[in-house]
Write an enzyme that holds these catalytic residues in place. Structure first.
Site, PDB file in Angstrom:
ATOM      1  N   ALA A 103      -8.164  -4.460  -4.868  1.00 25.28           N
ATOM      2  CA  ALA A 103      -7.180  -5.101  -4.000  1.00 25.28           C
ATOM      3  C   ALA A 103      -5.911  -4.266  -4.097  1.00 25.28           C
ATOM      4  O   ALA A 103      -5.625  -3.676  -5.145  1.00 25.28           O
ATOM      5  CB  ALA A 103      -6.906  -6.537  -4.440  1.00 25.28           C
ATOM      6  N   CYS A 104      -5.156  -4.200  -3.018  1.00 27.42           N
ATOM      7  CA  CYS A 104      -3.899  -3.456  -3.012  1.00 27.42           C
ATOM      8  C   CYS A 104      -2.859  -4.298  -2.282  1.00 27.42           C
ATOM      9  O   CYS A 104      -3.123  -4.786  -1.180  1.00 27.42           O
ATOM     10  CB  CYS A 104      -4.090  -2.104  -2.335  1.00 27.42           C
ATOM     11  SG  CYS A 104      -2.604  -1.080  -2.345  1.00 27.42           S
ATOM     12  N   PHE A 105      -1.707  -4.445  -2.895  1.00 25.62           N
ATOM     13  CA  PHE A 105      -0.651  -5.281  -2.337  1.00 25.62           C
ATOM     14  C   PHE A 105       0.682  -4.561  -2.358  1.00 25.62           C
ATOM     15  O   PHE A 105       0.963  -3.798  -3.278  1.00 25.62           O
ATOM     16  CB  PHE A 105      -0.459  -6.562  -3.174  1.00 25.62           C
ATOM     17  CG  PHE A 105      -1.673  -7.407  -3.304  1.00 25.62           C
ATOM     18  CD1 PHE A 105      -2.016  -8.320  -2.330  1.00 25.62           C
ATOM     19  CD2 PHE A 105      -2.485  -7.293  -4.426  1.00 25.62           C
ATOM     20  CE1 PHE A 105      -3.140  -9.110  -2.459  1.00 25.62           C
ATOM     21  CE2 PHE A 105      -3.612  -8.083  -4.567  1.00 25.62           C
ATOM     22  CZ  PHE A 105      -3.942  -8.996  -3.585  1.00 25.62           C
TER      23      PHE A 105
END
Length: 124
Positions: A103-105
């Site tokens: 996941a990348c935020f």
């Protein structure tokens, strides 16, 4: 059984947490800032910061007897999502065989003004 994993080859924790915890064969690596463990400096570019964060994760994995091939999940935090491609170019070099879930935020801010922070989960 829970075991604390710690190495001088990665930056020491700057708060009430461990570099990593191993629980029943699964390693939970705390978010790694791009801090050089030798001198405490942080590189400037997002590419260099990604490299340093990944090297820090690698040192912790090694201390636990694991490699990047054992990583099953990562979370990447970026101060600016526009840095995604630059981060991804460096990040991908560490996962040449097995690519983990990820996941990348974009976040409002990261400690020490970092541009990237990366955490990982690994196991055999």
């Amino acid at each position: 059984m829970k075991k604390i994993i710690s190495t001088s080859k990665a930056p020491a924790a700057i708060g009430p947490y461990s570099q990593a915890i191993e629980l029943n064969g699964t390693l939970f690596v705390s978010g790694q800032l791009p801090v050089n463990p030798t001198d405490g400096t942080m590189p400037e570019s997002v590419e260099e910061q990604t490299q340093q964060s990944m090297e820090n994760i690698g040192a912790i994995l090694e201390e636990a007897g694991l490699t990047f091939d054992d990583v099953v999940k990562t979370t990447v935090l970026l101060a600016d999502i526009n840095d995604f491609a630059a981060m991804n170019g460096v990040y991908g070099k560490f996962f040449t065989n097995t690519k983990p879930a990820r996941a990348c935020f974009q976040v409002a801010a990261l400690p020490k003004g970092a541009k990237v922070e990366i955490e990982a989960v690994a196991g055999k």
